[in-house]
Design a protein around this motif. Structure first.
Motif, short mmCIF file in Angstrom:
data_model
loop_
_atom_site.label_atom_id
_atom_site.label_comp_id
_atom_site.label_asym_id
_atom_site.label_seq_id
_atom_site.Cartn_x
_atom_site.Cartn_y
_atom_site.Cartn_z
N ASP A 119 31.83 74.08 21.72
CA ASP A 119 31.88 74.06 23.18
C ASP A 119 33.29 73.93 23.72
O ASP A 119 33.47 73.81 24.94
N VAL B 32 33.56 79.44 27.93
CA VAL B 32 32.36 80.26 28.09
C VAL B 32 31.16 79.57 27.44
O VAL B 32 30.07 79.49 28.01
N HIS B 33 31.37 79.04 26.23
CA HIS B 33 30.29 78.36 25.52
C HIS B 33 29.90 77.08 26.25
O HIS B 33 28.71 76.76 26.39
N TRP C 106 30.17 76.19 29.49
CA TRP C 106 29.42 76.39 30.74
C TRP C 106 28.11 77.14 30.50
O TRP C 106 27.17 77.02 31.28
N SER C 107 28.07 77.90 29.39
CA SER C 107 26.80 78.52 29.03
C SER C 107 25.78 77.45 28.69
O SER C 107 24.61 77.53 29.10
N LEU D 95 22.30 76.83 30.63
CA LEU D 95 21.04 76.82 29.91
C LEU D 95 20.30 75.50 30.09
O LEU D 95 19.06 75.46 30.13
N THR E 112 25.80 81.45 36.90
CA THR E 112 26.72 81.13 35.82
C THR E 112 26.43 81.99 34.60
O THR E 112 27.35 82.51 33.96
N GLN E 113 25.14 82.18 34.28
CA GLN E 113 24.79 83.03 33.14
C GLN E 113 25.28 84.45 33.36
O GLN E 113 25.73 85.12 32.43
N LEU F 173 28.85 84.38 32.41
CA LEU F 173 29.10 83.99 31.04
C LEU F 173 28.78 85.08 30.04
O LEU F 173 29.36 85.12 28.96
N GLU F 174 27.87 85.97 30.37
CA GLU F 174 27.47 86.99 29.41
C GLU F 174 28.40 88.19 29.45
O GLU F 174 28.13 89.20 28.83
N ASP G 197 28.14 90.59 22.91
CA ASP G 197 28.78 89.27 22.80
C ASP G 197 30.10 89.38 22.04
O ASP G 197 30.20 89.01 20.86
#
Length: 942
Positions: free
Chosen positions: A112, A116-117, A119-120, A124, A137-138, A141-142, A441
């Motif tokens: 984390d 990106v990881h 806040w992903s 989630l 946010t998603q 993030l993607e 990704d």
């Protein structure tokens, strides 16, 4: 995902009401920081508190008169200082009593540290509370390229604002976060946190956050080691109730004093004391630092356990998380371990939990566990000291199990820890295609490769090339070029055929980089070279990407004819077994049809692509969102606004953008246009501004220039001519320029600004150049856009016949594809011109010319689709004439009587007179003479 679940509270955990009350009291501030070394019970306290919150929420629903309504309202800042962001969300004085309190939990780990990881995981966690939460946010993030971390924070704030009730967001184990970018974005989030949201951070060390500033502003509550230490009463309850020891009070006090109320040391001491006859002597013997106590007690605890339990603890200590099946894979009989089947492993995990041996369940089903961090660290140290040769083998066994179970990320991590770079590289290579091209990704692929030595990466050309593609997908051009150059230096290691393929793929990559940077000539040069080197019989994804990029480069240059020639190679792509290649073929040809104005054929290809996706069972691939976006654009153009919004939202929801944020940005831009078409100007502006912010963040010159031009066009349409003129004066373009084709759109907007200033005549040379370029390239949509502008410019200069001629040419190009918003979005001036064109061709349509009749019906359809906005209503008070009314007016001006007009138009005389009355009313005329004079003054007729 177990890291997003609140760890189950321990059934024998002691009650600590003083700390529960402290935590309850912290809910009136933005942030609670729980900072203490390992083993002080931070996670246990939080899970117990969360359980209390949830119980009280249920109780509030069952109690009469308890509706969870707010008893007072104030922002987080109790001082009301001006520095506090103005989120005036109502805040309940005692949120736990509300049934709308939601708990989001994230157990952090070292992965984390990637913003990106990080806040992903937060998004989630919100999504776990409510399925539609965290969507903004998603969406960011993607993206293949990492969004700016402060933008991620603002996006999560917008998602949090969607919640109507109270939200508690917990970040456990924050001490694992060392990334400055994560810290900065979290500061932004906390500084602007809505008042109905409360953040909790549990950490072993104070994070580098502005704690002092937040204390002064009353935004921070803290619990530290001194608060978490067991009191004598709590130590007594723990040792007697939880650990089952019947110790005298004096012994408990001594133990509590020696351990300083440290929960982990108390637990270890209790385990050591079990079954000892000399427990009081044991208590008097140990003293010293926390680390010394832990080492001493751990030795005492583990050495007293049965050998098979010790073996289980040591072998499984290499795991961050463990299940029975995974533990069994590490306890293979070849290692001399008995009872290594999953059932025996599950029984051991159950025993360890019952025996309070620092095993923490991660889900209610007790399928996944972890060791307490302090205990796991001690076990690993012991394993390294006693059996160092076994460590790498255990990591390899874990990696093998994870790979077979489909968890590539964990497999790679264990292989790296085993020192097996080649094994890790093999797993990455096997997963690269799915990760990059099917899941979109790029960041994960880059993170994996970054764990390998450079020599390992460069020794595997496929892996090194995949890394370059991932850099490109992340818009990291310099890193991509640096790695490409390093690959070139290793070419002599390979045979001639392999060298040719590598150089060809590198040329393909450089072509993509050049196009995305806006360097069309270089993109064309590299693409041509790549196609030569890869060979015409090559049907690889790399060659398909080259062809697609070549098509896009020609289109940027406005050359649809060359784009079609390049795309000929993709005609068989839809038949490919490779789904990505097949969908690229569909998308590319569909796009060419759209640029030709052939929307029905474009739509048919996209529908076939959707059917192929359904047959292959691949609805979540990144490229699918591109197909949805293309469907949305066609539906919008044809004024099917509900369908357009549906597909645009689908693309936005998936937000799996391929190159350069295209899907997210274009989806939002299209949704803005849809809102404007529906009359929702405020929503349209908000979406458009979001697009502008997102695009400008990436600082790609030509894209930024285009977005700024789009902003100027939007401002023109909303009546802010001065702002549009400021853009025109600073954009570096001139009406006297010879416009490069790749900047077509910017020059089109420049001409629009000139028209808004009344400089129609000055804009004509530029518009004619743009038309000539579009005509030479066979780019129908560009021709239509330019002809529309030419018609408006000629009308402004008094050349009504020239305006009709230009617009009629545009209409004939657009009629087959039933283009609507290309014309309707121009507003009221276009409506007048359309009516004039309709009146001009009406006599020919009436006489039976089928082409003119179809065109007249198309014009009537367009005029019926106009929706007058508030801004246009203010600027244009005269109601425009219908096609028939304008036709009647032109015949009056020609001197025809009512009877003659009726005969020409094949309508009743009474109908003619009705049209005449409506014409008089609309242009404020009392008779035929006034009607003709006023119509000429208004520019309605020549």
């Amino acid at each position: 995902m177990s890291r997003l679940r609140v760890p189950p509270s321990r059934p024998l955990a002691i009650e600590r009401p003083r700390l529960i009350e402290r935590l309850d009291a912290t809910l009136t501030v933005a942030l609670t920081l729980i900072s203490a070394p390992a083993g002080f019970g931070k996670t246990t306290l939080l899970t117990t508190w969360v359980a209390y919150l949830q119980q009280r929420a249920v109780a509030s629903l069952q109690s009469p008169g308890m509706d969870g309504s707010a008893s007072c309202t104030h922002p987080h800042d109790p001082t009301g200082g001006s520095a506090q962001p103005t989120f005036q969300t109502p805040w309940t004085a005692h949120p736990p009593a509300s049934a709308t309190t939601s708990i989001a939990w994230v157990s952090l780990d070292q992965m984390d540290n990637d913003p990106v990881h990080f806040w992903s995981m937060a998004a989630l966690a919100l999504n776990a509370i409510r399925p539609d939460a965290g969507r903004r946010t998603q969406a960011l993030l993607e993206s293949p390229q990492p969004p700016p971390h402060t933008l991620l924070a603002h996006s999560l704030l917008a998602d949090l604002n969607d919640f109507s009730g109270h939200v508690v967001l917990v970040f456990d184990d924050y001490h694992l976060i060392t990334s400055e970018a994560v810290h900065e974005s979290l500061i932004t989030c906390i500084d602007h946190l809505p008042a109905h949201v409360h953040l909790v951070i549990a950490t072993r060390v104070d994070p580098p956050l502005p704690l002092a500033r937040w204390r002064v502003r009353g935004l921070l509550a803290e619990l530290r080691s001194a608060d978490l230490r067991f009191t004598t009463e709590e130590a007594t309850a723990f040792l007697r109730s939880t650990m089952g020891l019947d110790l005298p009070l004096d012994a408990i006090r001594t133990l509590e004093e020696r351990t300083e109320g440290w929960a982990a040391a108390l637990q270890l001491a209790a385990l050591s004391i079990r079954d000892r006859a000399d427990s009081e002597m044991f208590i008097r013997r140990f003293a010293g630092s926390h680390r010394a106590i832990v080492d001493y007690l751990a030795e005492e605890v583990i050495n007293r356990l049965p050998e098979h339990v010790q073996t289980f603890l040591l072998y499984t200590s290499v795991l961050d998380r463990m299940s029975a099946e995974l533990c069994a894979a590490l306890l293979d009989p070849s290692n001399g371990v008995t009872d290594s089947n999953p059932a025996a492993a599950q029984a051991m995990l159950d025993y360890l939990e019952r025996a309070n041996l620092f095993v923490v369940p991660l889900d209610e089903e007790r399928r996944w566990y972890r060791y307490h961090h302090l205990f796991a660290g001690m076990l690993r140290d012991w394993l390294e000291r006693t059996q160092p040769a076994l460590v790498a083998d255990l990591h390899r066994r874990a990696a093998r199990w994870y790979r077979e179970a489909g968890f590539a990320d964990a497999a790679i991590r264990h292989l790296v820890q085993a020192g097996d770079a080649d094994g890790a590289a093999e797993v990455i290579e096997a997963s690269a295609n799915e990760t990059l091209w099917e899941q979109g990704d790029a960041q994960t692929l880059l993170r994996w490769i970054a764990t390998l030595p450079d020599e390992t990466v460069l020794s595997r050309p496929r892996l090194a090339l995949d890394q370059v593609w991932a850099f490109l997908a992340s818009i990291q051009f310099d890193a991509a070029e640096a790695r490409a150059s390093e690959i070139e230096h290793t070419l002599m290691r390979h045979d001639a055929h392999t060298q040719s393929l590598i150089v060809g793929e590198l040329a393909a990559m450089r072509s993509v980089a050049a196009r995305v940077r806006g360097d069309v000539p270089r993109a064309l040069e590299y693409a041509t070279r790549a196609l030569d080197l890869l060979g015409a019989d090559d049907r690889s994804l790399a060659r398909t990407l080259v062809v697609m990029n070549l098509v896009e480069a020609h289109l940027m240059h406005g050359d649809l004819i060359q784009a079609q020639r390049a795309a000929a190679e993709l005609h068989t792509a839809p038949l490919s077994r490779n789904l990505i290649i097949a969908l690229i073929g569909f998308l590319t040809q569909s796009g060419l049809y759209r640029d030709q104005g052939r929307l029905a054929e474009a739509r048919a290809l996209l529908d076939e692509a959707i059917r192929l996706i359904e047959r292959r069972g691949a609805p979540e691939r990144p490229i699918v969102a591109m197909i949805h976006l293309a469907l949305a654009e066609i539906a919008y153009e044809q004024d099917a606004l509900d369908e357009a919004e549906y597909y645009a939202q689908l693309a936005l929801k998936r937000a799996e953008r391929w190159w350069n944020n295209d899907i997210l940005i274009h989806s939002l831009g299209l949704l803005s246009a849809i809102q404007r078409a529906c009359g929702n100007e405020a929503a349209a502006v908000e979406l458009a501004e979001q697009v502008e912010r997102l695009t400008l963040e990436y600082r790609i010159g030509w894209i930024s220039n285009r977005v700024l031009a789009g902003r100027a066009e939007r401002l023109l349409r909303t009546g802010d001519r001065q702002a549009a003129e400021r853009w025109a004066s600073t954009c570096g373009l001139s009406l006297e320029d010879t416009p490069p084709p790749e900047r077509f759109y910017e020059y089109l907007v420049l001409a629009r600004v000139a028209l808004a200033r009344g400089e129609g005549r000055a804009s004509l040379p530029l518009i004619r150049q743009l038309l000539e370029q579009s005509d030479q390239g066979g780019h129908i949509m560009r021709m239509i856009d330019t002809l529309k502008l030419l018609a408006l410019a000629r009308r402004q200069t008094g050349d009504a016949a020239g305006a009709r001629q230009a617009l009629l040419r545009a209409l004939r190009l657009a009629e087959a594809g039933k283009l609507v918003h290309t014309f309707v979005d121009e507003g009221e001036p276009m409506k007048w011109l359309l009516a004039d064109c309709g009146a001009a061709i009406a006599p020919f349509a009436v006489q039976g010319d089928p082409a003119e009749r179809r065109l007249l019906m198309f014009i009537d359809h367009l005029i019926g689709r106009f929706r007058l906005s508030a801004a246009q209503t203010t600027a244009q008070t005269t109601e425009p004439l219908s096609v028939r009314e304008l036709q009647v007016l032109r015949l009056i001006a020609a001197g025809h009587t009512d009877q003659e007009i009726a005969a020409i138009l094949v309508i009743a005389v009474s109908t003619v007179r009705s049209h005449v009355r409506r014409v008089y009313a609309k242009i404020n005329a009392r008779n035929r003479t006034q009607a003709v004079i006023h119509a000429r003054d208004l520019g309605i007729i020549d």
